[in-house]
Design an enzyme around this catalytic site. Structure first.
Site, PDB file in Angstrom:
ATOM      1  NE  ARG A  78       0.406   5.630  16.053  1.00 39.54           N
ATOM      2  CZ  ARG A  78      -0.308   5.608  16.946  1.00 39.54           C
ATOM      3  NH1 ARG A  78      -0.307   7.093  17.422  1.00 39.54           N
ATOM      4  NH2 ARG A  78      -1.108   5.053  17.730  1.00 39.54           N
ATOM      5  NE  ARG A 147       0.816  11.642  19.799  1.00 41.72           N
ATOM      6  CZ  ARG A 147       0.199  10.427  20.269  1.00 41.72           C
ATOM      7  NH1 ARG A 147      -0.546   9.617  19.446  1.00 41.72           N
ATOM      8  NH2 ARG A 147       0.058  10.056  21.395  1.00 41.72           N
ATOM      9  CE  LYS A 211      -2.931  10.243  22.621  1.00 42.11           C
ATOM     10  NZ  LYS A 211      -3.778   8.918  22.242  1.00 42.11           N
ATOM     11  CE  LYS A 213      -4.375  11.542  18.559  1.00 42.46           C
ATOM     12  NZ  LYS A 213      -5.350  10.896  18.654  1.00 42.46           N
ATOM     13  CB  CYS A 432      -9.567   1.164  16.830  1.00 41.71           C
ATOM     14  SG  CYS A 432     -10.318   0.251  18.279  1.00 41.71           S
ATOM     15  CB  CYS A 438      -5.080  -2.151  21.588  1.00 41.53           C
ATOM     16  SG  CYS A 438      -5.088  -0.708  22.549  1.00 41.53           S
ATOM     17  CB  CYS A 477     -11.089   0.572  24.964  1.00 41.91           C
ATOM     18  SG  CYS A 477      -9.967   1.975  24.650  1.00 41.91           S
ATOM     19  CB  CYS A 481      -8.232   4.632  18.247  1.00 44.67           C
ATOM     20  SG  CYS A 481      -7.312   4.783  19.861  1.00 44.67           S
TER      21      CYS A 481
HETATM   22 FE1  SRM Z   1      -5.425   5.751  19.566  1.00 43.44          FE
HETATM   23  C1  SRM Z   1      -4.096   5.116  22.403  1.00 43.44           C
HETATM   24  C2  SRM Z   1      -4.399   2.958  18.093  1.00 43.44           C
HETATM   25  C3  SRM Z   1      -6.033   7.388  16.431  1.00 43.44           C
HETATM   26  C4  SRM Z   1      -7.441   8.313  21.160  1.00 43.44           C
HETATM   27  N1  SRM Z   1      -4.525   4.269  20.101  1.00 43.44           N
HETATM   28  C5  SRM Z   1      -3.852   4.271  21.460  1.00 43.44           C
HETATM   29  C6  SRM Z   1      -2.810   2.864  21.617  1.00 43.44           C
HETATM   30  C7  SRM Z   1      -1.623   3.661  21.153  1.00 43.44           C
HETATM   31  C8  SRM Z   1      -2.820   2.309  22.764  1.00 43.44           C
HETATM   32  C9  SRM Z   1      -2.156   2.428  23.993  1.00 43.44           C
HETATM   33  O1  SRM Z   1      -1.889   3.465  24.171  1.00 43.44           O
HETATM   34  O2  SRM Z   1      -1.357   1.421  24.391  1.00 43.44           O
HETATM   35  C10 SRM Z   1      -3.639   2.011  20.497  1.00 43.44           C
HETATM   36  C11 SRM Z   1      -2.457   1.203  19.733  1.00 43.44           C
HETATM   37  C12 SRM Z   1      -3.344   0.186  19.201  1.00 43.44           C
HETATM   38  C13 SRM Z   1      -2.393  -1.126  18.396  1.00 43.44           C
HETATM   39  O3  SRM Z   1      -2.310  -2.016  18.727  1.00 43.44           O
HETATM   40  O4  SRM Z   1      -2.241  -0.472  17.461  1.00 43.44           O
HETATM   41  C14 SRM Z   1      -4.015   3.154  19.327  1.00 43.44           C
HETATM   42  N2  SRM Z   1      -5.110   5.218  17.642  1.00 43.44           N
HETATM   43  C15 SRM Z   1      -4.884   4.141  17.242  1.00 43.44           C
HETATM   44  C16 SRM Z   1      -5.076   3.789  15.705  1.00 43.44           C
HETATM   45  C17 SRM Z   1      -3.935   2.960  15.489  1.00 43.44           C
HETATM   46  C18 SRM Z   1      -6.323   3.122  15.605  1.00 43.44           C
HETATM   47  C19 SRM Z   1      -6.439   2.809  14.080  1.00 43.44           C
HETATM   48  O5  SRM Z   1      -7.025   1.644  14.036  1.00 43.44           O
HETATM   49  O6  SRM Z   1      -6.357   3.139  13.206  1.00 43.44           O
HETATM   50  C20 SRM Z   1      -4.842   5.349  15.130  1.00 43.44           C
HETATM   51  C21 SRM Z   1      -3.597   5.889  14.848  1.00 43.44           C
HETATM   52  C22 SRM Z   1      -3.604   7.254  14.624  1.00 43.44           C
HETATM   53  C23 SRM Z   1      -2.213   7.885  13.938  1.00 43.44           C
HETATM   54  O7  SRM Z   1      -1.542   7.334  12.836  1.00 43.44           O
HETATM   55  O8  SRM Z   1      -1.629   8.512  14.854  1.00 43.44           O
HETATM   56  C24 SRM Z   1      -5.486   5.958  16.567  1.00 43.44           C
HETATM   57  N3  SRM Z   1      -6.518   7.490  18.759  1.00 43.44           N
HETATM   58  C25 SRM Z   1      -6.877   7.825  17.497  1.00 43.44           C
HETATM   59  C26 SRM Z   1      -7.797   8.733  17.503  1.00 43.44           C
HETATM   60  C27 SRM Z   1      -8.445   9.207  16.162  1.00 43.44           C
HETATM   61  C28 SRM Z   1      -7.909  10.636  15.690  1.00 43.44           C
HETATM   62  O9  SRM Z   1      -6.862  11.194  16.300  1.00 43.44           O
HETATM   63  O10 SRM Z   1      -8.360  11.213  14.731  1.00 43.44           O
HETATM   64  C29 SRM Z   1      -8.212   8.882  18.695  1.00 43.44           C
HETATM   65  C30 SRM Z   1      -9.544   9.903  18.976  1.00 43.44           C
HETATM   66  C31 SRM Z   1      -8.990  11.387  19.006  1.00 43.44           C
HETATM   67  C32 SRM Z   1      -8.300  11.831  20.143  1.00 43.44           C
HETATM   68  O11 SRM Z   1      -7.195  11.794  20.298  1.00 43.44           O
HETATM   69  O12 SRM Z   1      -8.927  12.378  21.030  1.00 43.44           O
HETATM   70  C33 SRM Z   1      -7.521   8.288  19.556  1.00 43.44           C
HETATM   71  N4  SRM Z   1      -5.648   6.574  21.336  1.00 43.44           N
HETATM   72  C34 SRM Z   1      -6.553   7.565  21.778  1.00 43.44           C
HETATM   73  C35 SRM Z   1      -6.493   7.380  23.095  1.00 43.44           C
HETATM   74  C36 SRM Z   1      -7.384   8.536  24.107  1.00 43.44           C
HETATM   75  C37 SRM Z   1      -6.710   9.808  24.065  1.00 43.44           C
HETATM   76  C38 SRM Z   1      -7.526  10.786  25.292  1.00 43.44           C
HETATM   77  O13 SRM Z   1      -7.463  11.975  25.185  1.00 43.44           O
HETATM   78  O14 SRM Z   1      -8.181  10.383  25.991  1.00 43.44           O
HETATM   79  C39 SRM Z   1      -5.506   6.737  23.651  1.00 43.44           C
HETATM   80  C40 SRM Z   1      -5.066   6.472  25.063  1.00 43.44           C
HETATM   81  C41 SRM Z   1      -4.276   7.663  25.673  1.00 43.44           C
HETATM   82  O15 SRM Z   1      -3.686   8.391  25.095  1.00 43.44           O
HETATM   83  O16 SRM Z   1      -4.211   7.386  26.831  1.00 43.44           O
HETATM   84  C42 SRM Z   1      -4.990   6.042  22.432  1.00 43.44           C
HETATM   85 FE1  SF4 Z   2      -7.091   0.404  21.656  1.00 42.07          FE
HETATM   86 FE2  SF4 Z   2      -9.094   1.491  22.413  1.00 42.07          FE
HETATM   87 FE3  SF4 Z   2      -7.647   2.818  20.743  1.00 42.07          FE
HETATM   88 FE4  SF4 Z   2      -9.093   0.728  20.240  1.00 42.07          FE
HETATM   89  S1  SF4 Z   2      -9.902   2.606  20.873  1.00 42.07           S
HETATM   90  S2  SF4 Z   2      -6.737   0.967  19.415  1.00 42.07           S
HETATM   91  S3  SF4 Z   2      -9.078  -0.574  21.915  1.00 42.07           S
HETATM   92  S4  SF4 Z   2      -6.885   2.247  22.773  1.00 42.07           S
END
Ligand code: SRM
Ligand code: SF4
Length: 575
Positions: A78, A147, A211, A213, A432, A438, A477, A481
């Site tokens: 990333r 981030r 994390k 944000k 996402c 993922c 899931c 995201c």
């Molecule tokens: Fe996310 C984890 C992709 C925005 C909440 N997110 C992941 C991971 C890294 C999976 C992992 O931990 O193994 C995913 C990678 C997938 C892949 O193959 O690329 C992933 N998240 C993404 C992206 C790429 C989605 C997209 O299609 O655009 C976004 C990347 C943003 C960036 O450039 O930094 C992305 N993730 C978000 C958002 C939206 C936002 O921040 O506006 C959220 C919800 C807001 C939040 O953080 O509460 C989000 N991602 C999560 C979570 C749940 C966090 C939590 O508090 O429970 C995880 C899992 C974790 O952290 O354990 C996660």
């Molecule tokens: Fe992966 Fe769940 Fe985030 Fe989608 S929402 S990219 S399935 S961690």
């Protein structure tokens, strides 16, 4: 750091961070190990702080298991792009690296970053070095740190936007980890004598509990979804100048199916600060979370839980104690939408800005649609910049009058404007990544949503709702995201081919949706939505959005009270 009473049962990740020597761990050795295509589990936690995730191709798992082969390991990288602004030269480099070392595609993420998928271990270091040579980096793109700082990419409010972007970049610089580990491991920087005494003045040895944000938003556009963020700065504009920022805290969307103690939550308004105070406020909010966030249970470690547990007044008090001054009272504001404004807009100094729809942020060439090539050709002639939006779209920004005709011709040649013909539903859709990369995906998302939208489109076309903007977001899931809990139609993967259906979020991103039905089969989603859309077409009030209608018509139950809400037990409220 303050005592939290949780020292005796810290989570495993706390130990990994503590003994990592400021994010080094045994990463250098693991990377050099030719016998494995990945890195050991503890190092895989540390690579995240360097912007890198160990993954495998889940499509290939079954077949490889049968053949007793290792998983098809690779890495996701990333790239941090504060405020989402990249130069044409940087775009060209990202485009090249995607072909040279990744799977030939670029993903524009929901937080204004680039992602590469499918990078093999053997070229990982080379790829990171070449990203840095393009003056971009990956440090702190993931991990328990602040981030990529997002910023409203709204180019037609240029002066105000430039100032907001300046704040996003200043916060990003101020909160970037100080460790030299990144430079040593990836860029072969020599370890300087005394490096052992390195310090992280803001984070300390164990960084943050989870994390973190941040975002800067400029109303009336909430296209960065400020209420989903741990910390937000909302520009208050008077006479075309930013006079200060409303500060929002405690937003976050991740939850776990069936675990009522986890929930999405929209941020609260903490107060108001001047532009000069904003970086200081960001630092002090981070310090309070560093000291009081839950380091025992990672599912309860985000700032939203610290605030929900201890109260907003307590939190404000802790922040003000560290600031040495009081925050002002939050000012009135007006958000109107979370989406992007497509097509050309005219900005200051005669420059034009073209917002393009990039379905789910995936930049690639497919037969009949040379999107990646088209954007590359634009980057070769463009004299402005590229702005990644938080809706996974792209703005060709700051186009001079001399270049406009050339860019318009390239847009037409490569069909980059074909999205403009789409329905209001598709133009407000987001998914996402999910499968196949993922590791947490329970269901398809990016590979499925476009087809589902096509199915729903046949319903809305019959009903005359083609132009109606309706937000629809899908995730594989419940981590959220693509911010599905802030969509008027939210679909959250539960199991292969099954989704929880949420309805009723506010169009301006200020209100979460509510669970309407669990485990809806993919083949039944459009049918499930049909009667609701029919009612919306017939019964809606003038100007009423789909989310508001779902609440007024009692399709999902109304939120109690006013302002910001959170869902205490999303699973428990199915109507
Ligand atoms: Fe996310 C984890 C992709 C925005 C909440 N997110 C992941 C991971 C890294 C999976 C992992 O931990 O193994 C995913 C990678 C997938 C892949 O193959 O690329 C992933 N998240 C993404 C992206 C790429 C989605 C997209 O299609 O655009 C976004 C990347 C943003 C960036 O450039 O930094 C992305 N993730 C978000 C958002 C939206 C936002 O921040 O506006 C959220 C919800 C807001 C939040 O953080 O509460 C989000 N991602 C999560 C979570 C749940 C966090 C939590 O508090 O429970 C995880 C899992 C974790 O952290 O354990 C996660
Ligand atoms: Fe992966 Fe769940 Fe985030 Fe989608 S929402 S990219 S399935 S961690």
């Amino acid at each position: 750091m303050a005592s939290t009473g949780q020292e005796t049962k810290l989570s495993k990740n706390e130990g990994i961070k503590e003994s990592s020597n400021y994010l080094r761990g045994s990463l250098a050795e693991s990377l050099a190990d030719p016998l494995s295509g990945t890195v050991p589990a503890d190092d895989a936690q540390l690579t995240k702080f360097h912007g890198i995730y160990a993954q495998d191709d889940r499509d290939e798992r079954k077949e490889r298991r049968k053949k007793k082969l290792d998983k098809a390991y690779s890495f996701m990288i990333r790239v941090r792009v504060p405020g989402g602004v990249a130069t044409p030269k940087q775009w060209l480099e990202m485009d090249r690296l995607a072909d040279a070392y990744a799977n030939g595609t670029l993903k524009l993420t929901t937080r204004q970053a680039f992602q590469f998928h499918g990078v093999l271990k053997g070229v990982l270091k080379k790829t990171i070095a070449e990203i840095n040579a393009a003056l971009l980096d990956t440090i702190a793109a993931c991990g328990d740190v602040n981030r990529n700082v997002m910023c409203n990419p709204n180019p037609y409010q240029s002066a105000v936007h430039a100032e907001a972007l300046g704040l996003a970049q200043a916060i990003s610089d101020h909160l970037t980890p100080r460790t030299r580990a990144y430079h040593e491991i990836w860029l072969d920087e020599e370890r300087v004598a005394g490096g052992e005494e390195e310090e992280e003045p803001i984070y300390g040895k164990t960084y943050l509990p989870r994390k973190f944000k941040m975002v800067v938003a400029v109303p009336p556009s909430n296209d960065v979804d400020i209420f989903a963020h741990d910390l937000g700065f909302m520009a208050i504009v008077e006479d075309d100048k930013i006079v200060g920022y409303n500060v929002t805290v405690g937003g976050g969307l991740g939850m776990t199916h069936g675990a009522a103690a986890t929930y999405p939550r929209v941020a609260d308004l903490l107060g108001f600060c001047t532009p000069e105070q904003a970086v200081d406020v960001a630092e002090k909010v981070v310090l309070v979370q560093r000291d009081y966030g839950d380091r025992a249970n990672r599912a309860h470690a985000r700032l939203k839980y610290t605030i929900a547990d201890r109260g907003l007044d307590w939190f404000r008090g802790e922040v003000e104690k560290r600031l040495g001054y009081k925050l002002g009272k939050a000012r009135p504001y007006d958000f109107q939408h979370t989406g992007d404004r497509y097509g050309w807009t005219e900005g200051a100094e005669g420059k034009g800005h073209l917002t393009l729809f990039i379905q789910n942020g995936r930049v690639k060439d497919v037969p009949g649609f040379s999107m990646k090539t088209g954007l590359r050709e634009i980057a070769k002639v463009h004299d402005g910049d590229f702005r990644l939006t938080a809706n996974q779209n792209l703005i060709i920004s700051g186009v001079s009058p001399e270049k406009r005709a050339q860019i318009e011709a390239l847009v037409a040649e490569h069909g980059l404007d074909r999205g403009f013909e789409s329905t209001g539903l598709r133009l407000n859709s987001m998914a996402c990544v999910a499968l196949p990369t993922c590791g947490l995906a329970l269901a398809e998302s990016e590979r499925y949503l476009p087809d589902l939208v096509t199915e729903i489109e046949s319903v809305i076309a019959e009903l005359g709702l083609k132009q109606q903007p309706i937000t629809i977001r899908m995730t594989g899931c419940p981590n959220g995201c693509a911010r599905p809990y802030l969509a008027e139609i939210g679909l959250v993967g539960k199991a292969p081919g099954k989704y929880n259906l949420y309805l009723g979020a506010a169009f301006d991103g200020s209100r979460l949706n509510r669970l309407y039905k669990t485990s809806v089969k993919d083949s039944e989603i459009a049918d499930e939505l049909r009667p609701i859309l029919i009612r919306y077409a017939k019964e809606r009030n003038e100007g009423e959005t789909f989310g508001d209608f779902c609440i007024r018509a009692g399709i999902v139950s109304a939120w109690e009270g006013e302002g910001n809400y959170h869902e205490p037990a999303a699973e428990a409220v199915a109507s």
